[in-house]
Design a protein around this motif. Structure first.
Motif, PDB file in Angstrom:
ATOM      1  N   GLN A   1       0.821  -1.201   0.000  1.00 20.87           N
ATOM      2  CA  GLN A   1       0.000   0.000   0.000  1.00 20.87           C
ATOM      3  C   GLN A   1       0.860   1.258   0.000  1.00 20.87           C
ATOM      4  OE1 GLN A   1      -2.294  -0.642   3.544  1.00 20.87           O
ATOM      5  NE2 GLN A   1      -3.802  -1.933   2.539  1.00 20.87           N
ATOM      6  N   CYS A   2       2.078   1.129  -0.461  1.00 20.70           N
ATOM      7  CA  CYS A   2       2.979   2.271  -0.499  1.00 20.70           C
ATOM      8  C   CYS A   2       2.321   3.436  -1.243  1.00 20.70           C
ATOM      9  CB  CYS A   2       4.275   1.888  -1.199  1.00 20.70           C
ATOM     10  SG  CYS A   2       5.392   3.272  -1.458  1.00 20.70           S
ATOM     11  N   PRO A   3       2.245   4.623  -0.608  1.00 21.72           N
ATOM     12  CA  PRO A   3       1.581   5.762  -1.240  1.00 21.72           C
ATOM     13  C   PRO A   3       2.312   6.278  -2.475  1.00 21.72           C
ATOM     14  CG  PRO A   3       2.683   6.429   0.770  1.00 21.72           C
ATOM     15  CD  PRO A   3       2.778   4.934   0.717  1.00 21.72           C
ATOM     16  N   LYS A   4       3.573   5.940  -2.598  1.00 21.38           N
ATOM     17  CA  LYS A   4       4.345   6.477  -3.712  1.00 21.38           C
ATOM     18  C   LYS A   4       4.314   5.557  -4.940  1.00 21.38           C
ATOM     19  CE  LYS A   4       8.477   9.236  -4.285  1.00 21.38           C
ATOM     20  NZ  LYS A   4       9.738   9.670  -3.675  1.00 21.38           N
ATOM     21  N   CYS A   5       4.614   4.273  -4.733  1.00 19.34           N
ATOM     22  CA  CYS A   5       4.660   3.363  -5.881  1.00 19.34           C
ATOM     23  C   CYS A   5       3.483   2.402  -5.880  1.00 19.34           C
ATOM     24  CB  CYS A   5       5.976   2.594  -5.897  1.00 19.34           C
ATOM     25  SG  CYS A   5       6.161   1.419  -4.542  1.00 19.34           S
ATOM     26  N   GLU A   6       2.640   2.470  -4.850  1.00 13.57           N
ATOM     27  CA  GLU A   6       1.433   1.650  -4.750  1.00 13.57           C
ATOM     28  C   GLU A   6       1.731   0.165  -4.891  1.00 13.57           C
ATOM     29  OE1 GLU A   6      -0.883   3.487  -7.768  1.00 13.57           O
ATOM     30  OE2 GLU A   6      -1.819   4.882  -6.368  1.00 13.57           O
TER      31      GLU A   6
ATOM     32  N   ASN B   1      14.158   0.787  -6.936  1.00 16.72           N
ATOM     33  CA  ASN B   1      14.049   1.256  -5.567  1.00 16.72           C
ATOM     34  C   ASN B   1      13.001   2.340  -5.419  1.00 16.72           C
ATOM     35  OD1 ASN B   1      16.094  -0.302  -4.271  1.00 16.72           O
ATOM     36  ND2 ASN B   1      17.588   0.908  -5.391  1.00 16.72           N
ATOM     37  N   CYS B   2      12.213   2.211  -4.397  1.00 18.96           N
ATOM     38  CA  CYS B   2      11.293   3.270  -4.000  1.00 18.96           C
ATOM     39  C   CYS B   2      11.683   3.642  -2.582  1.00 18.96           C
ATOM     40  CB  CYS B   2       9.851   2.773  -4.057  1.00 18.96           C
ATOM     41  SG  CYS B   2       8.695   3.907  -3.278  1.00 18.96           S
ATOM     42  N   LEU B   3      12.055   4.881  -2.382  1.00 21.49           N
ATOM     43  CA  LEU B   3      12.572   5.293  -1.078  1.00 21.49           C
ATOM     44  C   LEU B   3      11.525   5.166   0.021  1.00 21.49           C
ATOM     45  CD1 LEU B   3      14.748   8.395  -1.987  1.00 21.49           C
ATOM     46  CD2 LEU B   3      15.484   6.076  -1.444  1.00 21.49           C
ATOM     47  N   GLU B   4      10.254   5.201  -0.374  1.00 26.89           N
ATOM     48  CA  GLU B   4       9.185   5.120   0.621  1.00 26.89           C
ATOM     49  C   GLU B   4       9.082   3.723   1.233  1.00 26.89           C
ATOM     50  OE1 GLU B   4       7.123   7.625   1.647  1.00 26.89           O
ATOM     51  OE2 GLU B   4       8.339   9.005   0.457  1.00 26.89           O
ATOM     52  N   CYS B   5       9.113   2.707   0.391  1.00 27.93           N
ATOM     53  CA  CYS B   5       8.855   1.364   0.896  1.00 27.93           C
ATOM     54  C   CYS B   5      10.102   0.485   0.911  1.00 27.93           C
ATOM     55  CB  CYS B   5       7.731   0.696   0.106  1.00 27.93           C
ATOM     56  SG  CYS B   5       8.052   0.491  -1.651  1.00 27.93           S
ATOM     57  N   GLU B   6      11.224   0.989   0.424  1.00 28.25           N
ATOM     58  CA  GLU B   6      12.440   0.175   0.420  1.00 28.25           C
ATOM     59  C   GLU B   6      12.792  -0.340   1.821  1.00 28.25           C
ATOM     60  OE1 GLU B   6      13.602  -0.828  -2.270  1.00 28.25           O
ATOM     61  OE2 GLU B   6      15.294  -1.953  -1.491  1.00 28.25           O
TER      62      GLU B   6
END
Ligand SMILES: [Zn+2]
Length: 67
Positions: free
Chosen positions: A21-26, A43-48
């Motif tokens: 449910q990452c708001p950035k990469c969903e 890489n997504c810095l939000e959910c990495e």
């Protein structure tokens, strides 16, 4: 969230859900396949950090299951 009574499998489940449910990469974070193999991860810095924690926790789960 009250994490005091979470079991390890529950913790893994919660982390997976949060990563999905990452708001950035969903949760669309995917492994890209390159000539070097599949080690090149988008890489997504939000959910990495969630995926990094999951790696360790799933490794821990596997170790415990093998005992
Ligand atoms: Zn993300």
């Amino acid at each position: 969230m009250n994490i005091d009574n979470l079991t390890l499998p529950q913790l893994v489940g919660e982390l997976k859900q949060a990563a999905g449910q990452c708001p950035k990469c969903e949760g669309t974070r995917e492994t890209t396949f390159t000539s070097r193999g599949r080690d090149n991860v988008v890489n997504c810095l939000e959910c990495e950090p969630l995926y990094q924690a999951l790696q360790h926790l799933e490794a821990a789960l596997k170790l415990l299951q093998d005992i």
